[in-house]
Scaffold this motif. Structure first.
Motif, PDB file in Angstrom:
ATOM      1  N   LEU A  49       0.823  -1.211   0.000  1.00 31.31           N
ATOM      2  CA  LEU A  49       0.000   0.000   0.000  1.00 31.31           C
ATOM      3  C   LEU A  49       0.854   1.257   0.000  1.00 31.31           C
ATOM      4  N   GLN A  50       2.025   1.189   0.614  1.00 30.11           N
ATOM      5  CA  GLN A  50       2.916   2.346   0.614  1.00 30.11           C
ATOM      6  C   GLN A  50       3.328   2.717  -0.810  1.00 30.11           C
ATOM      7  N   GLU A  51       3.337   1.745  -1.705  1.00 34.25           N
ATOM      8  CA  GLU A  51       3.837   1.979  -3.052  1.00 34.25           C
ATOM      9  C   GLU A  51       2.730   2.137  -4.094  1.00 34.25           C
ATOM     10  N   GLY A  96      -6.809   1.518   6.607  1.00 35.98           N
ATOM     11  CA  GLY A  96      -5.858   2.586   6.841  1.00 35.98           C
ATOM     12  C   GLY A  96      -6.212   3.807   6.022  1.00 35.98           C
ATOM     13  N   GLN A  97      -5.350   4.784   6.065  1.00 31.16           N
ATOM     14  CA  GLN A  97      -5.578   6.012   5.311  1.00 31.16           C
ATOM     15  C   GLN A  97      -4.363   6.307   4.435  1.00 31.16           C
ATOM     16  N   LEU A  98      -4.630   6.455   3.161  1.00 33.74           N
ATOM     17  CA  LEU A  98      -3.613   6.814   2.193  1.00 33.74           C
ATOM     18  C   LEU A  98      -3.799   8.292   1.871  1.00 33.74           C
ATOM     19  N   THR A  99      -2.821   9.107   2.222  1.00 38.23           N
ATOM     20  CA  THR A  99      -2.929  10.545   2.018  1.00 38.23           C
ATOM     21  C   THR A  99      -1.995  10.976   0.886  1.00 38.23           C
ATOM     22  N   ILE A 175      -3.734  -0.634  -6.274  1.00 36.32           N
ATOM     23  CA  ILE A 175      -3.645  -1.438  -5.055  1.00 36.32           C
ATOM     24  C   ILE A 175      -3.832  -2.912  -5.398  1.00 36.32           C
ATOM     25  N   VAL A 176      -4.807  -3.210  -6.248  1.00 34.26           N
ATOM     26  CA  VAL A 176      -5.042  -4.591  -6.663  1.00 34.26           C
ATOM     27  C   VAL A 176      -3.782  -5.167  -7.301  1.00 34.26           C
ATOM     28  N   ARG A 177      -3.156  -4.407  -8.194  1.00 35.28           N
ATOM     29  CA  ARG A 177      -1.943  -4.896  -8.868  1.00 35.28           C
ATOM     30  C   ARG A 177      -0.793  -5.089  -7.883  1.00 35.28           C
TER      31      ARG A 177
END
Length: 208
Positions: A49-51, A96-99, A175-177
């Motif tokens: 998710l970070q990427e 979580g939260q992706l900002t 995100i799926v990939r």
């Protein structure tokens, strides 16, 4: 991670307390939960998710620029599920939260997105005492991305808002990939196979 749903020992879902007697099946589920599933897959999902935004930038209009992004993990839940392929199945749910920091007309604006990823996991067992986790591929329906539209963006002209709104879809697709790429890595597959007998022999210094 501070809110983990753990499988209980009765139909009411009440979690047994330390020292309570539990069934053999529940013992097995607790073993998988506490020692196997969460620590071995949690870090991979968070790293993916970070990427996520890196591959989504191409979907942005020319007048939008992602300056930075940050993922803050929220809660981790592990829920029982019925599996057609294995005796034991779980759904691992990470929130979580992706900002994102997006430049709109040269002005940086924070764009928070609530994220939830669900990964179905089958647990298979093999003789003599081997456990193998088999995460299933993630699809678009397993990922939810909801944009929290900040005040600065709500004040923009509609033509610009219409360009911001599709970003959530681009992020979800990436995100799926990213998650599927992580789940298919050889090192994760190896880590998800646990030889319990070998671990016990190593701990006790004995050989079969």
């Amino acid at each position: 991670m501070n809110d983990q749903h753990e499988p209980g020992d009765d139909d009411e879902g009440i979690e047994p307390q330390p020292g309570d007697e539990i069934s053999y099946q529940t013992f097995g589920e607790h073993f998988i939960h506490h020692l196997v599933t969460v620590p071995r897959l949690q870090a991979e999902l968070e790293s993916a998710l970070q990427e996520t935004i890196a591959g989504s930038a191409d979907a942005l209009p020319n007048d939008l620029l992602v300056v930075s992004y940050h993922f803050e993990p929220g809660d981790l839940h592990l829920d029982r599920r019925v599996s057609e392929e294995a005796e034991i199945g779980f759904t691992l749910r990470l929130t979580g939260q992706l900002t994102l920091t997006v430049k709109v007309m040269g002005v940086p604006v924070s764009l928070p997105m609530d994220v939830e990823v669900q990964v179905a996991i089958d647990v298979r067992t093999f003789a003599p005492l081997t456990i193998r986790l088999e995460p299933q591929r993630v699809r678009s329906r397993n990922v939810r991305v909801t944009t929290q539209m900040p005040r600065e963006l709500r004040a923009l002209p509609t033509r610009l808002l219409d360009r911001v709104n599709p970003l959530a879809i681009a992020v979800r697709d990436n995100i799926v990939r990213q998650v599927n790429a992580r789940l298919e890595r050889d090192d994760l597959t190896e880590a998800a196979t646990i030889d319990v007998l070998a671990l016990a022999e190593s701990a006790f210094g004995t050989n079969a």
